[in-house]
Scaffold this active site. Structure first.
Site, PDB file in Angstrom:
ATOM      1  CB  THR A   1      -0.943   0.035   1.216  1.00 19.77           C
ATOM      2  OG1 THR A   1      -0.201   0.290   2.416  1.00 19.77           O
ATOM      3  CG2 THR A   1      -1.688  -1.286   1.365  1.00 19.77           C
ATOM      4  N   GLY A   2       0.393   2.311  -0.613  1.00 27.28           N
ATOM      5  CA  GLY A   2       1.196   3.536  -0.689  1.00 27.28           C
ATOM      6  C   GLY A   2       2.475   3.316  -1.473  1.00 27.28           C
ATOM      7  CB  ALA A   3       3.294   0.802  -3.936  1.00 28.69           C
TER       8      ALA A   3
ATOM      9  CB  SER B   1       5.813   8.586  -4.287  1.00 33.77           C
ATOM     10  OG  SER B   1       4.964   8.774  -3.162  1.00 33.77           O
ATOM     11  N   GLY B   2       8.155   7.529  -2.808  1.00 27.57           N
ATOM     12  CA  GLY B   2       8.876   7.435  -1.540  1.00 27.57           C
ATOM     13  C   GLY B   2       9.350   6.043  -1.183  1.00 27.57           C
ATOM     14  CB  ILE B   3       9.463   4.359   2.125  1.00 27.37           C
ATOM     15  CG1 ILE B   3      10.311   5.424   2.823  1.00 27.37           C
ATOM     16  CG2 ILE B   3       9.819   2.981   2.675  1.00 27.37           C
ATOM     17  CD1 ILE B   3       9.993   5.595   4.298  1.00 27.37           C
ATOM     18  N   GLY B   4       7.663   3.374  -0.323  1.00 29.68           N
ATOM     19  CA  GLY B   4       6.927   2.287  -0.953  1.00 29.68           C
ATOM     20  C   GLY B   4       7.456   1.956  -2.332  1.00 29.68           C
TER      21      GLY B   4
ATOM     22  CB  SER C   1       6.938   6.812  12.715  1.00 30.08           C
ATOM     23  OG  SER C   1       7.578   8.037  12.953  1.00 30.08           O
TER      24      SER C   1
ATOM     25  CE1 TYR D   1       2.760   9.603  10.073  1.00 34.01           C
ATOM     26  CE2 TYR D   1       4.412   9.888  11.786  1.00 34.01           C
ATOM     27  CZ  TYR D   1       4.038   9.391  10.556  1.00 34.01           C
ATOM     28  OH  TYR D   1       4.945   8.683   9.797  1.00 34.01           O
TER      29      TYR D   1
END
Length: 345
Positions: free
Chosen positions: A8-10, A12-15, A171, A193
């Protein structure tokens, strides 16, 4: 047999960095990019196929902040795949971050500068809001939507003679002091968060207690301080331009400043290589980087109470029942309205 991996959330960034590393590790796997923005997901898929032309990369529309979207996506997943080997729960939001500028500059020139950047403790707050499901948006996106997804996909995750692994992107900002069992959605606080990430740590422990016997395992990672769209949104761009040289200098003295998405995805990639049953359910696996930029993974014990995590797990089950009932009622109302319109026509 080709392994099935959903991230999930793939887009951009870390994903996205993780997806690139996974395909380099195993070009035969079935990779599914589960994203809210399909246009960005398609761009990510194209980028992956540029370097891995023969890879099997699927797209799935998933907004983990919407229970209805989660349920629809889960049904689609069950029609596509007969099993899931890895489920990376990486999507997350930090809306409207507010930085105490005075505390920031005070900490920048103090002995506390490393801890300030690493945890944002005493520095960062957010303004949350209620979503269309009547839930706090940060809680819904960072935790509850993923929980409902896991519940829906249990038939594919819990199978005989198969070990499946769920991996939560947590986190260093996950702190017990920000979470309350009396307010699990953090509707009355200013650190949703931090609360949601600590909740993910607790839920991982509870899932292991309940599902290990069924072949489902859960782990938590911390990517370190990574420069992603989420991070860049905390401060104005000119601030980052000013302080980035300082951050690279600080990295010489601390291993938590991973800085790049590739380095931040180190622990996620490391877990892909491990046997799920060999992992410690009570540690968080941290992505770390040496002063020279070499990345590695190290475990650190989490501050989790079993009784507290069990109570939280049961509260989530109750909230899930309510959320499903609401979706069913909304669907019934929509069907009734559609029928009335058809009768009129």
């Amino acid at each position: 047999m080709e392994r099935v991996v959903i991230v999930t959330g793939a887009n951009s960034g870390i994903g996205l960095a993780l997806c690139e590393r996974l395909l380099t590790e195993d070009s035969r796997l079935h990779l599914c990019l589960a994203c809210r923005n399909l246009q960005r997901a398609e761009a990510a898929r194209s980028a992956l196929l540029t370097s891995h032309a023969n890879a099997h990369v699927d797209l799935l529309h998933l907004d983990v902040g919407s229970v209805q979207s989660v349920l629809a996506a889960a049904e689609e997943i069950k029609t596509r795949y007969s099993r899931i080997d890895f489920l990376y729960l990486n999507a997350g939001i930090m809306p409207n971050p507010q930085v105490d500028i005075k505390a920031f500059f005070k900490g920048l020139f103090s002995r506390n500068v490393i801890n300030m950047f690493a945890t944002a403790e005493g520095l960062l707050t957010q303004q949350d809001r209620i979503n269309s499901d009547g839930l706090q948006e940060v809680f819904a996106t960072n935790l509850f939507g993923h929980f409902v997804l896991i519940r829906e996909l249990e038939p594919l995750l819990c199978q005989p003679h198969q070990k499946s692994l769920i991996v939560w992107t947590s986190s260093s900002n996950a702190r017990r002091s920000a979470f309350s069992l009396e307010d699990i959605q953090h509707s009355h606080g200013s650190e949703p968060y931090s609360s949601s990430k600590y909740a993910a740590d607790m839920l991982s422990v509870a899932l292991n207690n309940h599902k290990n016997q069924q072949g489902l395992f859960s782990s938590v990672i911390c990517p370190g301080l990574v420069m992603t769209n989420l991070t860049y949104g905390i401060l104005p761009s000119f601030f980052w331009t000013l302080i980035m040289p300082i951050m690279y200098l600080i990295r010489v003295f601390t291993n938590t400043f991973t800085l790049t998405p590739y380095n931040g995805s180190e622990s996620l990639h490391w877990l892909f290589r491990q046997k799920p049953e060999s992992l410690d359910p009570r540690v968080k696996y941290h992505s770390l980087t040496s002063g020279l930029g070499n990345c590695y993974t190290a475990p650190r014990k989490m501050d989790i109470d079993d009784d507290m995590s069990e109570i939280f797990y049961r509260k989530l089950l109750e909230l899930e029942k309510m959320a499903r009932k609401k979706v069913t009622e909304q669907k019934a109302d929509k069907d009734a309205c559609d029928q009335i319109l058809n009768d009129v026509e």
